[in-house]
Design a protein around this motif. Structure first.
Motif, PDB file in Angstrom:
ATOM      1  N   GLN A  44       3.890  11.840  14.535  1.00 47.47           N
ATOM      2  CA  GLN A  44       3.150  10.664  14.092  1.00 47.47           C
ATOM      3  C   GLN A  44       4.071   9.783  13.258  1.00 47.47           C
ATOM      4  O   GLN A  44       5.135  10.201  12.806  1.00 47.47           O
ATOM      5  CB  GLN A  44       1.922  11.070  13.272  1.00 47.47           C
ATOM      6  CG  GLN A  44       0.900  11.896  14.030  1.00 47.47           C
ATOM      7  CD  GLN A  44       0.272  11.133  15.172  1.00 47.47           C
ATOM      8  OE1 GLN A  44      -0.020   9.942  15.054  1.00 47.47           O
ATOM      9  NE2 GLN A  44       0.076  11.812  16.302  1.00 47.47           N
ATOM     10  N   SER A  45       3.646   8.549  13.037  1.00 49.15           N
ATOM     11  CA  SER A  45       4.401   7.629  12.189  1.00 49.15           C
ATOM     12  C   SER A  45       3.454   6.990  11.184  1.00 49.15           C
ATOM     13  O   SER A  45       2.232   6.949  11.391  1.00 49.15           O
ATOM     14  CB  SER A  45       5.094   6.554  13.031  1.00 49.15           C
ATOM     15  OG  SER A  45       4.137   5.760  13.706  1.00 49.15           O
ATOM     16  N   LEU A  46       4.018   6.489  10.095  1.00 46.66           N
ATOM     17  CA  LEU A  46       3.199   5.922   9.031  1.00 46.66           C
ATOM     18  C   LEU A  46       3.981   4.810   8.344  1.00 46.66           C
ATOM     19  O   LEU A  46       5.183   4.953   8.068  1.00 46.66           O
ATOM     20  CB  LEU A  46       2.824   7.011   8.016  1.00 46.66           C
ATOM     21  CG  LEU A  46       1.895   6.596   6.876  1.00 46.66           C
ATOM     22  CD1 LEU A  46       0.506   6.266   7.436  1.00 46.66           C
ATOM     23  CD2 LEU A  46       1.793   7.709   5.839  1.00 46.66           C
ATOM     24  N   TRP A  47       3.290   3.694   8.073  1.00 45.47           N
ATOM     25  CA  TRP A  47       3.871   2.624   7.280  1.00 45.47           C
ATOM     26  C   TRP A  47       3.533   2.864   5.818  1.00 45.47           C
ATOM     27  O   TRP A  47       2.368   3.001   5.456  1.00 45.47           O
ATOM     28  CB  TRP A  47       3.329   1.263   7.710  1.00 45.47           C
ATOM     29  CG  TRP A  47       3.919   0.752   8.996  1.00 45.47           C
ATOM     30  CD1 TRP A  47       3.385   0.832  10.238  1.00 45.47           C
ATOM     31  CD2 TRP A  47       5.171   0.079   9.135  1.00 45.47           C
ATOM     32  NE1 TRP A  47       4.222   0.257  11.165  1.00 45.47           N
ATOM     33  CE2 TRP A  47       5.323  -0.222  10.517  1.00 45.47           C
ATOM     34  CE3 TRP A  47       6.173  -0.299   8.247  1.00 45.47           C
ATOM     35  CZ2 TRP A  47       6.432  -0.876  11.011  1.00 45.47           C
ATOM     36  CZ3 TRP A  47       7.282  -0.960   8.744  1.00 45.47           C
ATOM     37  CH2 TRP A  47       7.416  -1.243  10.105  1.00 45.47           C
ATOM     38  N   TYR A  62      11.301   8.350  20.482  1.00 45.23           N
ATOM     39  CA  TYR A  62      10.652   7.079  20.166  1.00 45.23           C
ATOM     40  C   TYR A  62      11.404   5.945  20.862  1.00 45.23           C
ATOM     41  O   TYR A  62      12.509   6.141  21.401  1.00 45.23           O
ATOM     42  CB  TYR A  62      10.650   6.865  18.651  1.00 45.23           C
ATOM     43  CG  TYR A  62       9.678   7.748  17.912  1.00 45.23           C
ATOM     44  CD1 TYR A  62       8.422   7.269  17.542  1.00 45.23           C
ATOM     45  CD2 TYR A  62      10.007   9.050  17.583  1.00 45.23           C
ATOM     46  CE1 TYR A  62       7.522   8.073  16.861  1.00 45.23           C
ATOM     47  CE2 TYR A  62       9.104   9.859  16.900  1.00 45.23           C
ATOM     48  CZ  TYR A  62       7.869   9.364  16.548  1.00 45.23           C
ATOM     49  OH  TYR A  62       6.976  10.159  15.877  1.00 45.23           O
ATOM     50  N   VAL A  94      13.536   6.057  10.361  1.00 44.88           N
ATOM     51  CA  VAL A  94      13.113   5.238   9.227  1.00 44.88           C
ATOM     52  C   VAL A  94      13.453   3.779   9.526  1.00 44.88           C
ATOM     53  O   VAL A  94      14.577   3.467   9.930  1.00 44.88           O
ATOM     54  CB  VAL A  94      13.806   5.681   7.921  1.00 44.88           C
ATOM     55  CG1 VAL A  94      13.414   4.751   6.772  1.00 44.88           C
ATOM     56  CG2 VAL A  94      13.455   7.119   7.590  1.00 44.88           C
ATOM     57  N   ASP A  95      12.481   2.901   9.329  1.00 45.23           N
ATOM     58  CA  ASP A  95      12.695   1.452   9.416  1.00 45.23           C
ATOM     59  C   ASP A  95      12.255   0.806   8.105  1.00 45.23           C
ATOM     60  O   ASP A  95      11.200   1.165   7.553  1.00 45.23           O
ATOM     61  CB  ASP A  95      11.893   0.840  10.567  1.00 45.23           C
ATOM     62  CG  ASP A  95      12.552   1.076  11.910  1.00 45.23           C
ATOM     63  OD1 ASP A  95      13.769   1.345  11.933  1.00 45.23           O
ATOM     64  OD2 ASP A  95      11.844   1.006  12.935  1.00 45.23           O
ATOM     65  N   ARG A 140       8.040  -2.465   3.172  1.00 46.08           N
ATOM     66  CA  ARG A 140       7.236  -1.534   3.968  1.00 46.08           C
ATOM     67  C   ARG A 140       8.223  -0.625   4.704  1.00 46.08           C
ATOM     68  O   ARG A 140       9.132  -1.104   5.390  1.00 46.08           O
ATOM     69  CB  ARG A 140       6.351  -2.274   4.970  1.00 46.08           C
ATOM     70  CG  ARG A 140       5.255  -3.099   4.317  1.00 46.08           C
ATOM     71  CD  ARG A 140       4.498  -3.931   5.315  1.00 46.08           C
ATOM     72  NE  ARG A 140       3.725  -3.087   6.207  1.00 46.08           N
ATOM     73  CZ  ARG A 140       3.649  -3.261   7.525  1.00 46.08           C
ATOM     74  NH1 ARG A 140       4.345  -4.229   8.097  1.00 46.08           N
ATOM     75  NH2 ARG A 140       2.909  -2.473   8.270  1.00 46.08           N
ATOM     76  N   GLN A 185       8.635   2.330   7.465  1.00 50.95           N
ATOM     77  CA  GLN A 185       8.015   3.091   8.559  1.00 50.95           C
ATOM     78  C   GLN A 185       8.776   4.401   8.724  1.00 50.95           C
ATOM     79  O   GLN A 185       9.974   4.400   8.991  1.00 50.95           O
ATOM     80  CB  GLN A 185       8.038   2.321   9.871  1.00 50.95           C
ATOM     81  CG  GLN A 185       7.280   3.048  10.988  1.00 50.95           C
ATOM     82  CD  GLN A 185       7.435   2.385  12.335  1.00 50.95           C
ATOM     83  OE1 GLN A 185       8.460   1.765  12.609  1.00 50.95           O
ATOM     84  NE2 GLN A 185       6.419   2.493  13.187  1.00 50.95           N
ATOM     85  N   VAL A 186       8.065   5.492   8.535  1.00 52.00           N
ATOM     86  CA  VAL A 186       8.648   6.819   8.708  1.00 52.00           C
ATOM     87  C   VAL A 186       8.017   7.438   9.956  1.00 52.00           C
ATOM     88  O   VAL A 186       6.796   7.547  10.050  1.00 52.00           O
ATOM     89  CB  VAL A 186       8.412   7.720   7.484  1.00 52.00           C
ATOM     90  CG1 VAL A 186       9.084   9.069   7.681  1.00 52.00           C
ATOM     91  CG2 VAL A 186       8.922   7.048   6.224  1.00 52.00           C
ATOM     92  N   MET A 187       8.866   7.817  10.928  1.00 51.56           N
ATOM     93  CA  MET A 187       8.393   8.392  12.193  1.00 51.56           C
ATOM     94  C   MET A 187       8.805   9.852  12.248  1.00 51.56           C
ATOM     95  O   MET A 187      10.001  10.168  12.283  1.00 51.56           O
ATOM     96  CB  MET A 187       8.997   7.623  13.369  1.00 51.56           C
ATOM     97  CG  MET A 187       8.482   6.199  13.481  1.00 51.56           C
ATOM     98  SD  MET A 187       9.471   5.186  14.628  1.00 51.56           S
ATOM     99  CE  MET A 187      10.873   4.786  13.564  1.00 51.56           C
ATOM    100  N   ILE A 219       3.318  13.351   6.606  1.00 50.71           N
ATOM    101  CA  ILE A 219       3.016  12.770   7.917  1.00 50.71           C
ATOM    102  C   ILE A 219       2.848  13.900   8.914  1.00 50.71           C
ATOM    103  O   ILE A 219       3.654  14.844   8.961  1.00 50.71           O
ATOM    104  CB  ILE A 219       4.144  11.820   8.369  1.00 50.71           C
ATOM    105  CG1 ILE A 219       4.357  10.716   7.327  1.00 50.71           C
ATOM    106  CG2 ILE A 219       3.815  11.196   9.728  1.00 50.71           C
ATOM    107  CD1 ILE A 219       5.515   9.804   7.642  1.00 50.71           C
TER     108      ILE A 219
END
Length: 455
Positions: free
Chosen positions: A411-414, A66, A351-352, A374, A376-378, A407
């Motif tokens: 892929q990533s998801l907020w 990423y 992780v963000d 929020r 974000q997990v990638m 997930i």
């Protein structure tokens, strides 16, 4: 009026065979098989090497990177620079002579030219001859093949950024996007222009490496050298004549070393920045020495100290392993080991944490303080993963939203997350907390954030 500019004289490199020519063609085949073949290689149902800029993911076999993994790109660039410094300190411009794209594609384009127009003397006669049907056919055929090869190269280059099988379908259906069209033609034109026309001018005038390489050379660097003590005075002679009695050196002044040089220099004039260490002059000089019955090595890989002091191979090798080379090698080994260890120990997800900036804190249910985040997990693996979420850092801190999320691979998801804290359990102000994201069999990531308690 005296012009300060001189017209560029076209160079007609002569074909050559020999040990170093075979090595050069080995690298031509190795690099081009990799370049043209890699985009077509599949890995786990997708392209093995794909730099998906739109999705912001780089796929390299089983590795998914990423933008947050830019440190690995930095490490690769540092390793590449150190390798270049090391090779240059040891043996000069080996990269330029054997594996540089400019050298590789020039060699390929010259091969097409020789097949269609002949070797050096035939090409010179053809260029000097008036236009005829034969000349027009040969020149047109050469240009057509050059252009097609350049476009194929541009298509392959774009195939690293757009899945090449989809790209091939778009080309066949005349359905290319504007950026794909631009880069195919731009890269194809660059290949066609650089390898077909500019050739040695790129190495002599455009490449910065030719300018700063002297800072990495010293008198113990292996370079392509002409043994002037043995070769001078040069001059033509009969094969049966004793050149020692004639007062001549071993050089027969055939000028073949100049004719085979892709940059058109005379290696007998000493080390020059235009020399790309391709060793074509070594191959052709060895052939001449064999024909006249003299020992090989009039032109050879050697060092300035070796020529001055008459060293043999053992002395040269001993002086190659000098402090500069050892320091480059140690730094290169350290950076390479660190990069490999980092990749091996890398947690395959990122992780963000982003706080809700609209509302720092709010009171809910009459007695609880709530902060909103929020996360974000990638997922950098190729398989779907279930991630468990938790938070800690304050007594009574509770995560009141979903505690797990699934997930898909790559892929990533907020994920919106709400944390609640009973009123009065913490003083007003900012408090450090930690989020923990865990996936069974994959790893655990802890990220720091803050929880705001209003006055």
């Amino acid at each position: 009026m005296v012009s300060l500019y001189q017209a560029q004289k076209k160079i007609y490199p002569r074909s050559v065979t020999g040990l170093f020519a075979r090595w050069r063609w080995f690298f031509v085949f190795a690099t081009q098989i990799f370049f043209y073949g890699m985009p077509w290689l599949q890995w786990g149902g997708r392209q093995a090497m794909l730099f998906d800029l739109e999705a912001r993911r780089f796929y390299i076999f089983g590795l998914v990177l990423y933008p947050q993994d830019v440190i690995y790109l930095s490490g690769i660039l540092i390793i590449s620079a150190l390798l270049l410094f090391l090779f240059t300190a040891v043996a000069g411009r080996q990269w330029c002579g054997y594996a540089c794209p400019q050298t590789v594609y020039t060699e390929i384009y010259l091969w097409f030219e020789r097949k269609l127009e002949g070797d050096r003397s035939a090409r010179m006669r053809l260029d000097a001859a008036p236009m005829s049907a034969n000349k027009l056919l040969r020149k047109t055929s050469k240009q057509a093949i050059w252009i097609l090869f350049g476009l194929w190269t541009g298509f392959t280059f774009v195939g690293y950024f757009t899945p090449i099988r989809e790209l091939a379908g778009h080309v066949l259906s005349w359905n290319l996007g504007p950026w794909e069209t631009f880069w195919i033609f731009f890269y194809g034109f660059a290949t066609y222009g650089n390898a077909g026309f500019m050739r040695e001018q790129v190495c002599k005038y455009m490449c910065p490496y030719a300018r700063f390489q002297s800072a990495m050379f010293d008198k113990d660097t292996l370079i392509v050298t002409y043994d002037a003590k043995r070769g001078e005075p040069r001059g033509a002679r009969s094969k049966r004549a004793d050149h020692k009695e004639l007062g001549l050196g071993d050089c027969v002044n055939c000028t073949l070393c100049v004719q085979v040089c892709p940059t058109g220099i005379d290696i007998r004039n000493g080390l020059q920045y235009e020399c790309i260490s391709c060793a074509a002059c070594i191959d052709v000089c060895d052939e001449v020495m064999d024909k006249v019955g003299y020992p090989r090595g009039l032109i050879r890989y050697s060092t300035e100290h070796a020529l001055e002091q008459g060293w043999g191979g053992k002395e040269i090798l001993r002086h190659v392993l000098r402090p500069r080379v050892l320091i480059y090698s140690a730094i290169l080994a350290a950076v390479t080991i660190a990069l490999m260890a980092s990749l091996f120990l890398r947690t395959p997800f990122k992780v963000d944490i982003v706080r809700d900036r609209a509302t720092l804190a709010r009171i809910v249910d009459g007695s609880k303080i709530e902060n909103v985040y929020r996360i974000q997990v990638m997922n950098a693996t190729e398989k779907p993963q279930t991630f468990a979420l938790s938070a800690e850092g304050l007594p009574g801190l509770e995560l009141v939203t979903e505690r797990s999320v699934t997930i898909d691979g790559a892929q990533s998801l907020w994920v919106p997350v709400r944390l609640q804290l009973p009123w009065g359990t913490a003083k007003a102000g900012s408090h450090e907390i930690h989020f923990t994201v865990q996936a069974d069999g994959v790893g655990t990531v802890r990220e720091k954030s803050v929880f705001m308690v209003p006055r």
